[in-house]
Design a protein around this motif. Structure first.
Motif, PDB file in Angstrom:
ATOM      1  N   SER B 253       0.773  -1.281  -0.072  1.00  0.00           N
ATOM      2  CA  SER B 253       0.115   0.082   0.172  1.00  0.00           C
ATOM      3  C   SER B 253       0.659   1.291  -0.077  1.00  0.00           C
ATOM      4  CB  SER B 253      -0.846  -0.414   1.357  1.00  0.00           C
ATOM      5  OG  SER B 253      -0.418   0.398   2.064  1.00  0.00           O
ATOM      6  N   LEU B 254       2.116   1.188   0.332  1.00  0.00           N
ATOM      7  CA  LEU B 254       3.524   2.179   0.377  1.00  0.00           C
ATOM      8  C   LEU B 254       3.511   2.845  -0.947  1.00  0.00           C
ATOM      9  CD1 LEU B 254       5.681   1.758   2.910  1.00  0.00           C
ATOM     10  CD2 LEU B 254       3.974   4.378   2.811  1.00  0.00           C
ATOM     11  N   ILE B 255       3.544   1.325  -2.022  1.00  0.00           N
ATOM     12  CA  ILE B 255       3.500   1.958  -3.103  1.00  0.00           C
ATOM     13  C   ILE B 255       3.026   2.690  -3.742  1.00  0.00           C
ATOM     14  CG2 ILE B 255       3.995   1.059  -5.553  1.00  0.00           C
ATOM     15  CD1 ILE B 255       5.218  -1.233  -4.271  1.00  0.00           C
ATOM     16  N   PRO B 256       1.580   2.451  -3.965  1.00  0.00           N
ATOM     17  CA  PRO B 256       0.552   4.191  -4.655  1.00  0.00           C
ATOM     18  C   PRO B 256       0.794   5.521  -4.106  1.00  0.00           C
ATOM     19  CG  PRO B 256      -0.118   1.986  -3.445  1.00  0.00           C
ATOM     20  CD  PRO B 256       0.469   1.414  -3.664  1.00  0.00           C
ATOM     21  N   THR B 257       1.389   5.047  -2.644  1.00  0.00           N
ATOM     22  CA  THR B 257       1.101   6.591  -2.191  1.00  0.00           C
ATOM     23  C   THR B 257       2.432   7.351  -2.800  1.00  0.00           C
ATOM     24  OG1 THR B 257       0.255   5.350  -0.166  1.00  0.00           O
ATOM     25  CG2 THR B 257       1.338   7.230   0.226  1.00  0.00           C
ATOM     26  N   VAL B 258       3.576   6.601  -2.645  1.00  0.00           N
ATOM     27  CA  VAL B 258       4.907   6.693  -3.109  1.00  0.00           C
ATOM     28  C   VAL B 258       4.493   7.468  -4.038  1.00  0.00           C
ATOM     29  CG1 VAL B 258       7.190   6.605  -3.694  1.00  0.00           C
ATOM     30  CG2 VAL B 258       6.287   6.074  -1.728  1.00  0.00           C
ATOM     31  N   LEU B 259       3.811   6.823  -5.275  1.00  0.00           N
ATOM     32  CA  LEU B 259       3.683   6.753  -6.735  1.00  0.00           C
ATOM     33  C   LEU B 259       3.342   7.859  -6.503  1.00  0.00           C
ATOM     34  CD1 LEU B 259       3.617   3.483  -8.371  1.00  0.00           C
ATOM     35  CD2 LEU B 259       5.504   4.407  -8.772  1.00  0.00           C
ATOM     36  N   GLY B 260       2.165   8.794  -6.094  1.00  0.00           N
ATOM     37  CA  GLY B 260       1.457   9.772  -6.112  1.00  0.00           C
ATOM     38  C   GLY B 260       1.636  10.638  -5.771  1.00  0.00           C
ATOM     39  N   PHE B 261       2.649  10.464  -4.676  1.00  0.00           N
ATOM     40  CA  PHE B 261       3.478  11.428  -4.174  1.00  0.00           C
ATOM     41  C   PHE B 261       4.219  12.202  -4.837  1.00  0.00           C
ATOM     42  CE2 PHE B 261       6.838  13.854  -1.632  1.00  0.00           C
ATOM     43  CZ  PHE B 261       6.289  14.269  -0.927  1.00  0.00           C
ATOM     44  N   VAL B 262       5.840  11.683  -5.673  1.00  0.00           N
ATOM     45  CA  VAL B 262       6.098  12.092  -6.603  1.00  0.00           C
ATOM     46  C   VAL B 262       5.416  12.463  -8.250  1.00  0.00           C
ATOM     47  CG1 VAL B 262       8.019  10.547  -8.577  1.00  0.00           C
ATOM     48  CG2 VAL B 262       7.528   9.555  -6.452  1.00  0.00           C
ATOM     49  N   ALA B 263       3.939  11.807  -8.795  1.00  0.00           N
ATOM     50  CA  ALA B 263       3.794  12.563  -9.660  1.00  0.00           C
ATOM     51  C   ALA B 263       2.943  13.721  -9.261  1.00  0.00           C
ATOM     52  CB  ALA B 263       2.386  11.384  -9.872  1.00  0.00           C
ATOM     53  N   GLY B 264       2.388  13.847  -7.839  1.00  0.00           N
ATOM     54  CA  GLY B 264       2.077  15.614  -7.390  1.00  0.00           C
ATOM     55  C   GLY B 264       2.993  16.471  -7.138  1.00  0.00           C
ATOM     56  N   VAL B 265       4.000  16.107  -6.960  1.00  0.00           N
ATOM     57  CA  VAL B 265       5.796  16.963  -6.726  1.00  0.00           C
ATOM     58  C   VAL B 265       5.639  17.122  -8.051  1.00  0.00           C
ATOM     59  CG1 VAL B 265       8.108  16.784  -6.732  1.00  0.00           C
ATOM     60  CG2 VAL B 265       6.778  15.966  -4.723  1.00  0.00           C
ATOM     61  N   ALA B 266       5.937  16.370  -9.457  1.00  0.00           N
ATOM     62  CA  ALA B 266       6.571  16.767 -10.553  1.00  0.00           C
ATOM     63  C   ALA B 266       5.207  17.081 -11.448  1.00  0.00           C
ATOM     64  CB  ALA B 266       6.269  15.084 -11.127  1.00  0.00           C
ATOM     65  N   CYS B 267       4.276  17.103 -11.126  1.00  0.00           N
ATOM     66  CA  CYS B 267       2.808  17.690 -11.541  1.00  0.00           C
ATOM     67  C   CYS B 267       3.352  19.686 -11.208  1.00  0.00           C
ATOM     68  CB  CYS B 267       1.511  17.416 -11.437  1.00  0.00           C
ATOM     69  SG  CYS B 267       1.548  16.131 -12.646  1.00  0.00           S
ATOM     70  N   THR B 268       3.402  19.504 -10.046  1.00  0.00           N
ATOM     71  CA  THR B 268       2.539  20.595  -9.174  1.00  0.00           C
ATOM     72  C   THR B 268       4.110  21.472  -9.323  1.00  0.00           C
ATOM     73  OG1 THR B 268       2.094  20.046  -7.102  1.00  0.00           O
ATOM     74  CG2 THR B 268       2.637  21.975  -7.495  1.00  0.00           C
ATOM     75  N   ALA B 269       5.888  20.760  -9.538  1.00  0.00           N
ATOM     76  CA  ALA B 269       6.805  21.400  -9.964  1.00  0.00           C
ATOM     77  C   ALA B 269       7.404  22.092 -10.792  1.00  0.00           C
ATOM     78  CB  ALA B 269       7.877  20.521  -9.940  1.00  0.00           C
ATOM     79  N   VAL B 270       6.184  20.960 -12.379  1.00  0.00           N
ATOM     80  CA  VAL B 270       6.352  21.890 -13.548  1.00  0.00           C
ATOM     81  C   VAL B 270       5.201  23.484 -13.715  1.00  0.00           C
ATOM     82  CG1 VAL B 270       5.369  20.887 -15.736  1.00  0.00           C
ATOM     83  CG2 VAL B 270       6.123  19.723 -14.888  1.00  0.00           C
ATOM     84  N   VAL B 271       4.331  23.300 -13.159  1.00  0.00           N
ATOM     85  CA  VAL B 271       3.424  24.083 -13.009  1.00  0.00           C
ATOM     86  C   VAL B 271       3.502  25.060 -12.626  1.00  0.00           C
ATOM     87  CG1 VAL B 271       0.919  25.322 -12.425  1.00  0.00           C
ATOM     88  CG2 VAL B 271       1.362  22.445 -13.990  1.00  0.00           C
ATOM     89  N   LEU B 272       5.109  25.251 -11.218  1.00  0.00           N
ATOM     90  CA  LEU B 272       4.456  26.815 -10.314  1.00  0.00           C
ATOM     91  C   LEU B 272       5.979  27.216 -11.945  1.00  0.00           C
ATOM     92  CD1 LEU B 272       4.431  25.311  -7.126  1.00  0.00           C
ATOM     93  CD2 LEU B 272       2.681  27.308  -8.792  1.00  0.00           C
ATOM     94  N   LEU B 273       7.086  25.876 -11.587  1.00  0.00           N
ATOM     95  CA  LEU B 273       8.400  26.420 -12.096  1.00  0.00           C
ATOM     96  C   LEU B 273       7.764  27.625 -13.863  1.00  0.00           C
ATOM     97  CD1 LEU B 273      10.300  23.803 -11.444  1.00  0.00           C
ATOM     98  CD2 LEU B 273      11.046  25.713 -11.018  1.00  0.00           C
ATOM     99  N   ARG B 274       7.061  26.776 -14.824  1.00  0.00           N
ATOM    100  CA  ARG B 274       6.840  27.192 -15.896  1.00  0.00           C
ATOM    101  C   ARG B 274       6.360  28.815 -15.545  1.00  0.00           C
ATOM    102  NH1 ARG B 274       3.218  24.015 -20.049  1.00  0.00           N
ATOM    103  NH2 ARG B 274       5.508  22.717 -20.825  1.00  0.00           N
ATOM    104  N   ARG B 275       5.254  28.950 -14.483  1.00  0.00           N
ATOM    105  CA  ARG B 275       4.664  29.930 -14.568  1.00  0.00           C
ATOM    106  C   ARG B 275       5.742  31.020 -13.682  1.00  0.00           C
ATOM    107  NH1 ARG B 275      -0.494  29.571 -10.257  1.00  0.00           N
ATOM    108  NH2 ARG B 275       0.230  31.787 -10.483  1.00  0.00           N
ATOM    109  N   ARG B 276       6.364  30.691 -13.140  1.00  0.00           N
ATOM    110  CA  ARG B 276       7.776  31.534 -12.672  1.00  0.00           C
ATOM    111  C   ARG B 276       8.956  32.071 -13.800  1.00  0.00           C
ATOM    112  NH1 ARG B 276      12.261  29.543  -8.572  1.00  0.00           N
ATOM    113  NH2 ARG B 276      10.161  28.972  -7.226  1.00  0.00           N
ATOM    114  N   ARG B 277       8.761  31.655 -15.010  1.00  0.00           N
ATOM    115  CA  ARG B 277       9.755  31.933 -16.505  1.00  0.00           C
ATOM    116  C   ARG B 277       8.720  33.003 -16.701  1.00  0.00           C
ATOM    117  NH1 ARG B 277      10.116  26.923 -19.905  1.00  0.00           N
ATOM    118  NH2 ARG B 277      10.424  25.398 -18.337  1.00  0.00           N
TER     119      ARG B 277
END
Lengths: 277, 277
Positions: B253-277
């Motif tokens: 049950s940890l695997i989906p949590t970790v994968l979800g977390f990584v996906a969340g980090v990645a998506c948010t980073a992409v969105v926020l870093l794009r907006r910064r430029r």
């Protein structure tokens, strides 16, 4: 790896005893005896019940009133004559001496006997059981821990598919229909029948097998058996049960994914937005 | 809700048959017979095996060589004299006529009999089985679908705790030790013993019960039974099995949590870093 003979011990021989049209004598009217009546009725036996009416469990009373397979005698066990024509004896009475006497009489006559709570007077024990239509499961700890047997029973109840009993019933029907269509005992046709039934059971989900009705079975035989293939449920005009009712494993594994995603979004947002300031 | 008598039918009576110091005659030397030998050895029976040596399954040969509980006769079934002193008969031979004769002889003598593949010649059937030490589980579909019985067996194997067999063994030992310390059949002490054992089994994880050794059992009785309480495993100097060896359910049950977390980090980073430029 095959087991070593020396490592094999300490267990029982688990059996599915056949009682159709047999007579089982049950002595006792309490709650244990009432559980025995239920188990024996499930196995299609006739029951002779001997117990004074004063001590009858309410459920036993209901069984007596509602089943024509129970012959009831309002008295205590009277002697060897009560064992005539009897195929199995189950006693659950408080009188230890009377119990031991019944057991001795049964053993002389080679009638299988179970005396509740007196292990040496038992040819067999009952385990913790699950029943769902034609599906029956028994859990035995070989007398080590009835409580753990119960805990394991509950775990098993939670992990077998909800519609397993219905699936088994439907597969039994399908097998009968297939035997009518392609009769014969053993030989090539027997092997082909067995292989195809195994393929059907392996390809279809149990919840989907439970949906089989007469029309779908006919189509499954026409389009599957006759063409030596196994169609999908959609090909027969059926719908996956899963589609209507999300699979618990799926939804429970989605929860941590979603929570993880949300946590990831939150953490990253906090970190990046702080750095922006 | 209590079941209606009329709804109870179509099943068997599931039993744990006791064979300690009994003699079981097995006729046949193929793979079915070899499976029967294993089941009967588990139940602590003596075996008389009748089968020509030429057709013996390799596993059967090994059982004959390694177990002093098997008396082997290199021949076919010879007649009623082979049934003397026998408590149960299991046959698994290709000769249908001989099988039926053996069955008839058994029924005259009231010896329980199972003839493989000929249901009317069976007093009982064998279901799909699981064994882990003193834990035994049988799954029966009452002849409707051996394949589904097998599928259900595998599902059950996956959902019972890994150390259930050892836990049951240890609880059996603890119960014996408790009976030595607080002897007596039935009555108040019997009830108190039963209640305390139930409390122990309900409070402790099965994987933890499996860790009980003699020292921990002594402390459990001293600090638990004597004080009418149930200590935790840590209080007895033990460690949760879970701590040392991550529970499979937990890690999966940890695997989906970790994968979800990584996906969340990645998506948010992409969105926020794009907006910064």
């Amino acid at each position: 790896m095959a087991p070593e003979a020396a490592s094999l011990s300490g267990g029982s021989l688990l059996l599915a005893w056949q009682l159709k049209d047999k007579t089982v004598l049950i002595v006792g009217g309490g709650d244990v005896a009432s559980g025995r009546i239920e188990s024996v009725l499930v196995a299609d036996a006739r029951i002779t019940l001997i117990a004074p009416r004063a001590g009858l469990h309410p459920l036993t009373k209901r069984f007596i009133d509602s089943s024509d397979r129970i012959t009831y005698h309002d008295r205590v066990f009277a002697g060897p004559q009560d064992l005539e024509g009897v195929d199995m004896v189950l006693t659950a009475i408080d009188d230890v001496e009377a119990s031991r006497q019944i057991c001795a009489l049964c053993r002389e006559r080679k009638i299988p006997v179970n005396v509740a709570d007196i292990p040496p007077s038992c040819d067999f024990y009952f385990g913790s059981q699950i029943r769902s239509g034609p599906l029956q499961i028994m859990i035995s700890t070989n007398g080590n821990s009835p409580k753990l047997a119960n805990i394991i029973r509950k775990k098993i109840e939670r992990c077998i598919p909800e519609h397993a009993g219905e699936a088994i019933e439907k597969v039994g029907e399908l097998r009968s229909k297939l035997k009518e269509r392609a009769p014969g005992v053993g030989g090539e046709v027997g092997k082909r029948r067995m292989r195809w039934m195994v393929d059907v059971c392996s390809s279809w989900d149990m919840d989907d097998l439970a949906l089989l009705d007469d029309t779908m079975m006919a189509r499954l035989l026409d389009e599957g058996w006759e063409k030596n293939t196994v169609p999908r449920i959609e090909d027969l005009g059926g719908h996956h049960k899963k589609a209507a009712n999300a699979h618990p494993v799926l939804s429970s594994s989605l929860i941590p994914t979603v929570l993880g995603f949300v946590a990831g979004v939150a953490c990253t947002a906090v970190v990046l937005l702080r750095r922006r300031r």
